[in-house]
Design an enzyme around this catalytic site. Structure first.
Site, short mmCIF file in Angstrom:
data_model
loop_
_atom_site.label_atom_id
_atom_site.label_comp_id
_atom_site.label_asym_id
_atom_site.label_seq_id
_atom_site.Cartn_x
_atom_site.Cartn_y
_atom_site.Cartn_z
N HIS B 167 -0.09 -8.20 4.61
CA HIS B 167 -1.13 -9.37 4.59
C HIS B 167 -1.13 -9.59 3.03
O HIS B 167 -1.11 -8.70 2.16
CB HIS B 167 -2.63 -8.38 4.93
CG HIS B 167 -2.72 -8.31 6.19
ND1 HIS B 167 -2.95 -9.34 7.33
CD2 HIS B 167 -2.73 -6.96 6.92
CE1 HIS B 167 -3.13 -8.76 8.23
NE2 HIS B 167 -2.96 -7.28 8.44
N CYS B 209 0.88 -14.09 4.65
CA CYS B 209 -0.09 -15.30 4.61
C CYS B 209 0.19 -15.75 2.93
O CYS B 209 -0.05 -15.17 2.28
CB CYS B 209 -1.48 -15.06 4.80
SG CYS B 209 -2.07 -14.41 6.47
#
Lengths: 580, 395
Positions: B167, B209
């Protein structure tokens, strides 16, 4: 000069054929025996224990041994370089339920357990211990590098050496357990690579990770110790045992049926033997229960039947010798099948003589209590047991609350060794020698207080809880049948794990459950919340004051305006309207 | 004689023609050989390393572990051995109690492809995957007791593949839900590697991301970077498996894995094809890449320069005999001295010995005489001060 040269030549000539012969003899100095024991358990599960034993008739400690054949070089060099006398490393997933499954042949606690005896020549044992755990973590892909002084203890009465020992100064012993350690295929892969035949031939072809880890209990271990070379015991050999115990669950692997076979358990059958093994056998436990005739039927018919006294009880085994030529005559693969002749009565479950359980009592996040219950179900014999408990420093034990109660009365242990913890440096160590009366339950309770850790000391998942390693029970349990002294080389491997002194009792080492304890955990988002709130308050209140106090005001000349404004003013002048 | 003369003259003529031919296309042939030799040495690296990092913990981040393992699988298949791969997995998914099929990690739904396999070696697991350990592995500043399998022993002729997944956000990547690594730290680590000559060329792939923010700050030469999404975009996951209950892989790595399955150790596919993997229609996010720091043209860079392993084979025609006659080899074995009396095993539970084991007295007690003398002194001082007549009140 000439004489010396002639002498040298003579020596070489004499040594040449001699060395050649000695070389071929020396080649056969190490031997591999492999063995698989299948024992059906009372609950319908089946336990499979693999043992691979390499015995090397050489002294690893002395001399520069450089030619490794069956004994793996990684472990041999470790033993020689760090002055290790005995090494026992076990990686386990799951828990052996002694109450329902019976005494285990060799049990290990959940997680990783490492205990090592060093040679008396080692000067700095702690440094050697740290190096050893780092090297083993690289070999076995396990996080053994987390072993440090906060989880290492020096037991004084338990864990006596299993191999040849000259004296037992317990300052040469180190014991550590990592209950949080996960065991998966990455630990099995290097373990299999240590075997002489790898996983390509012999019994090791059955070791496929997808079946082995889909089980209730999986334990793989490596044991290195010095043993007697022969009956006279004048020379030392080094023995490496690799053991793997797996218990297949009746419901998930067995699909609810009690009939087992090698294919059902491992999704594979045995096809050939390891060419490097001098002995390769499969034992199936077909002992009759309650002295009746046999309940269990094995097929294909075994090559022989072996009777032995194992753990104080007479047991019968069907033996399949993979090296005998008659076994692979009819079919290329051997699929041992176990079938029950008549349905088993569940009330016939035998209760083991010694079993224990441990749990955490109390409520809340401040205090708690560790309770251990030890059961002695022998009808008339009492025996002593050593309990070793290692508790991490953040559970502060109160030794004055230690109570041992048997049959309603207090039971004073004959020997207590307690070493209190030092915060962030040393764990608690509690060792007690307790006499268990016949047919009794002993309850040991000790209270603790939970510590608040510094916020950087919490692991990334603190709400999972903190583990307390299993406690170890070592006992000499009285045997039902007296054991005779047997020749180690002739008897099966699972009978020669612990050296037995006399036949009236057998040594057993049990482990209790590990505990999972919650510590008071702070909310880790609070620093962020506090910073946001404080910055907002400072910015809004103090910032406004600051602006009011320090801002100076001065008159600003109105600007002439841009081109559009001037044009608009011109048009407005024409219209007679006030200018912008 | 008449028959021999035309034969000899024919042979002589043929040799002359051959010489002429060789003379005119000699330079051409030599040029072709030189070209071949140049192609052999084009890439300039002699060994390959891979550092594959999964930074996420917890069961619902299954897909990050599957991402890393699928790259691991491809890299092993194309030839990089386990000793040259540093694999860091922040959590264990295969033997997780929530995994319905233990010892497996799947990348396709319906459990088609088990990327975990039977032969996997994880170097850093669970709590060991921290920012500090990752930076120490890259820069080589590792404590001396670290085993060899946990080190990145690259040199200035190594091509390194670094793959990270987890992440992330704009400028950072989260490690195990408790710490982050920023793009500045990563760029500085690569600069340290360059200054210590720890790599020849480096390929950095990130699947998080806003992954493109992680390569914005690189400033060392010979680095090529790929990311699964631009700043401001999220990298999406591919498909869930209903039996396992979580998403199995991320889209970008899923299509990269599909692309890599077509590559074999001798393929000539170049980097431009890797840049085209996963267009916006499939990936929803826009994959990005950065090649300005790289000295070679991506057209000339083979996929196997980073994902495969260089094997330079030298063919020799001399024979080496492996003789059994190694006299004196085993005779170096020292003669053993046998013990005079038989050795014995230790007793496992020597009850008597244990009970009589006396612990070493560690604390110091003052001798009894001292305490008696002290109290006598106190009492004397008391009665000297207040007089002997108080004694009857005391007693």
């Amino acid at each position: 000069g000439g004489m010396a040269a002639a002498a040298l030549l003579l020596l070489l000539v004499a040594a040449g054929p001699g060395a050649g012969r000695a070389g071929s003899e020396r080649e056969r100095l190490d031997a591999l025996r492999e063995e698989l024991l299948l024992s059906p358990l009372p609950t319908g599960d089946v336990a499979a224990t693999f043992q691979f034993r390499t015995r090397w008739d050489a002294d690893l400690q002395r001399g520069a041994v450089s030619h490794y054949r069956l004994f793996p070089k990684a472990l041999g060099r470790l033993v020689a370089a760090l002055g290790v006398r005995e090494l026992h490393l076990a990686l386990t997933q799951g828990f052996w339920r002694t109450r329902y499954w019976g005494q285990p042949p060799l049990q290990a606690p959940a997680g990783a357990e490492l205990w090592v005896w060093f040679q008396p020549t080692v000067t700095d044992v702690d440094k050697a211990w740290k190096e050893l755990s780092n090297i083993l973590s690289g070999i076995f892909c396990a996080s053994l590098n987390f072993i440090d002084s906060t989880n290492t203890v020096i037991p004084t009465a338990s864990f006596k050496p299993l191999g040849l020992a000259n004296g037992t100064d317990h300052h040469l012993l180190r014991y550590a357990v990592l209950p949080r350690e996960v065991v998966c295929t990455e630990n099995l892969t290097p373990w299999k690579k240590l075997l002489p035949c790898g996983s390509k031939a012999g019994l090791a072809v059955l070791l496929k990770a997808e079946r082995l880890f889909h089980s209730s209990y999986h334990s793989q271990a490596v044991h290195i110790r010095p043993v007697c070379r022969d009956a006279s015991c004048l020379a030392v050999s080094w023995e490496l045992r690799q053991t793997l115990t797996v218990v297949f669950d009746f419901f998930s692997s067995g699909q609810g049926k009690k009939d087992w076979s090698l294919f059902k358990m491992f999704s594979r059958t045995l096809t050939d033997t390891c060419p490097l093994a001098s002995q390769s056998k499969v034992y199936v436990d077909i002992s009759p229960k309650n002295k009746e005739k046999e309940l269990l039927e094995v097929s294909p018919p075994p090559t022989s039947v072996h009777e032995a006294i194992v753990q104080g009880d007479k047991k019968t085994y069907a033996v399949y010798d993979l090296l005998s030529p008659s076994l692979f005559n009819t079919s290329r693969s051997l699929n041992v099948q176990l079938k029950w002749k008549r349905p088993q009565d569940s009330s016939e479950m035998p209760i083991p003589t010694l079993h224990a359980q441990r749990y955490v009592g109390g409520y809340g996040l401040q205090t708690g209590e560790i309770c251990t219950l030890i059961y002695n179900t022998h009808p008339y014999r009492a025996f002593p047991v050593i309990l070793l408990e290692t508790v991490p420093w953040y559970l502060r034990l109160y030794v004055h609350t230690l109570t041992i109660i048997t049959k309603g009365k207090e039971n004073k242990p004959s020997y207590i060794h307690y070493q209190p913890a030092q915060d962030r440096r040393r764990p608690h160590l509690l060792e007690m020698l307790i006499q268990l009366p016949a047919n009794s339950v002993t309850k040991i309770t000790i209270q603790f207080e939970r510590a608040l850790l510094k916020w950087t000391e919490y692991p990334p998942d603190p709400n999972h809880g903190f583990y307390v390693g299993s406690s170890v029970l070592s006992a000499l349990v009285p045997s039902v049948t007296a054991m005779k002294d047997m020749d180690v080389e002739q008897s099966p491997l699972f009978t020669s794990l612990f050296p037995s002194s006399d036949g009236s009792s057998y040594f057993v080492r049990l482990y209790t459950e590990p505990l999972l304890v919650n510590l008071p955990t702070p909310d880790f988002s609070m620093p962020y919340n506090v910073i946001c709130l404080t910055c907002t308050v400072v910015a809004v209140c103090y910032g406004s004051f600051y602006n009011l106090l320090t801002r100076t005001f001065h008159v600003e000349e109105p600007s002439r305006g841009g081109l559009a404004k001037r044009l608009a003013n011109v048009i407005r002048k024409f219209r007679g309207v006030p200018l912008l | 004689m008449a028959a021999a003369v035309p034969g000899v003259s024919w042979a002589r003529g043929a040799v002359a023609v051959l010489l002429l031919l060789l003379g005119c296309c000699g330079p051409e042939l030599a040029g072709g050989l030189q070209d071949q030799a140049e192609q052999f040495f084009r890439s300039g690296h002699t060994n390959n390393w891979a550092v594959l990092v999964c930074t996420s913990r917890f069961w619902f981040n299954y897909r990050h572990v599957a991402n890393t393992l699928s790259v691991y699988r491809s890299v092993k298949r194309l030839g990089i051995p386990d000793s040259h791969i540093v694999l860091m997995l922040a959590d264990d998914m295969a033997c997780n109690p929530r995994n319905p099929k233990p010892a497996t990690v799947f990348s396709h739904k319906n459990m088609e492809l088990n990327v975990y396999g039977d032969d996997v070696e994880v170097d850093y697991r669970s709590y060991e995957v921290t920012v500090e350990n990752f930076l120490r592995v890259l820069t080589g500043r590792i404590p001396p007791s670290t085993p060899r399998s946990k080190r990145l022993l690259s040199d200035d002729r190594s091509n390194i593949l670094i793959y990270m997944t987890g992440h992330g956000g704009n400028g950072f990547l989260k490690f195990q839900d408790s710490e982050e690594i920023t793009n500045v730290e990563l760029a500085d680590a690569f600069e340290q590697m360059w200054q210590k000559r720890r790599y020849n060329e480096l390929l950095f792939i990130i699947d998080t991301c806003q992954g493109a923010s992680m390569y914005e700050r690189f400033y060392s030469p010979n680095i090529m970077a790929l990311a699964s999404s631009q700043v401001g975009e999220d990298s999406l996951s591919h498909q869930p498996d209903l039996a396992i209950g979580v998403h199995l892989m991320d889209r970008y790595t899923f299509y990269v894995l599909e692309f890599l399955e077509e590559i074999h150790p001798a393929s000539q596919t170049n980097m431009n094809d890797l840049f085209q993997v996963c267009p916006k229609s499939l990936c929803v996010s826009t994959p990005g890449h950065r090649t300005d720091l790289f000295q070679r043209d991506p057209q000339n860079v083979l996929i196997t320069d980073f994902f495969g392993s260089v094997r330079k084979v030298e063919i020799t025609t001399e024979t080496v005999s492996l003789d059994r006659e190694v006299a004196g080899f085993e005779s170096k074995f020292p003669e053993e001295e046998l013990a005079t009396e038989p050795l014995k095993y230790a007793e496992q539970l020597p009850v008597a010995q244990i009970i009589h084991q006396k612990p070493k007295p560690k604390d110091w007690h003052p001798p009894g005489g001292f305490i008696l003398g002290l109290w006598a002194l106190i009492i004397m001082v008391f009665f000297k001060t207040y007089g002997i007549k108080h004694m009857k009140h005391v007693f």
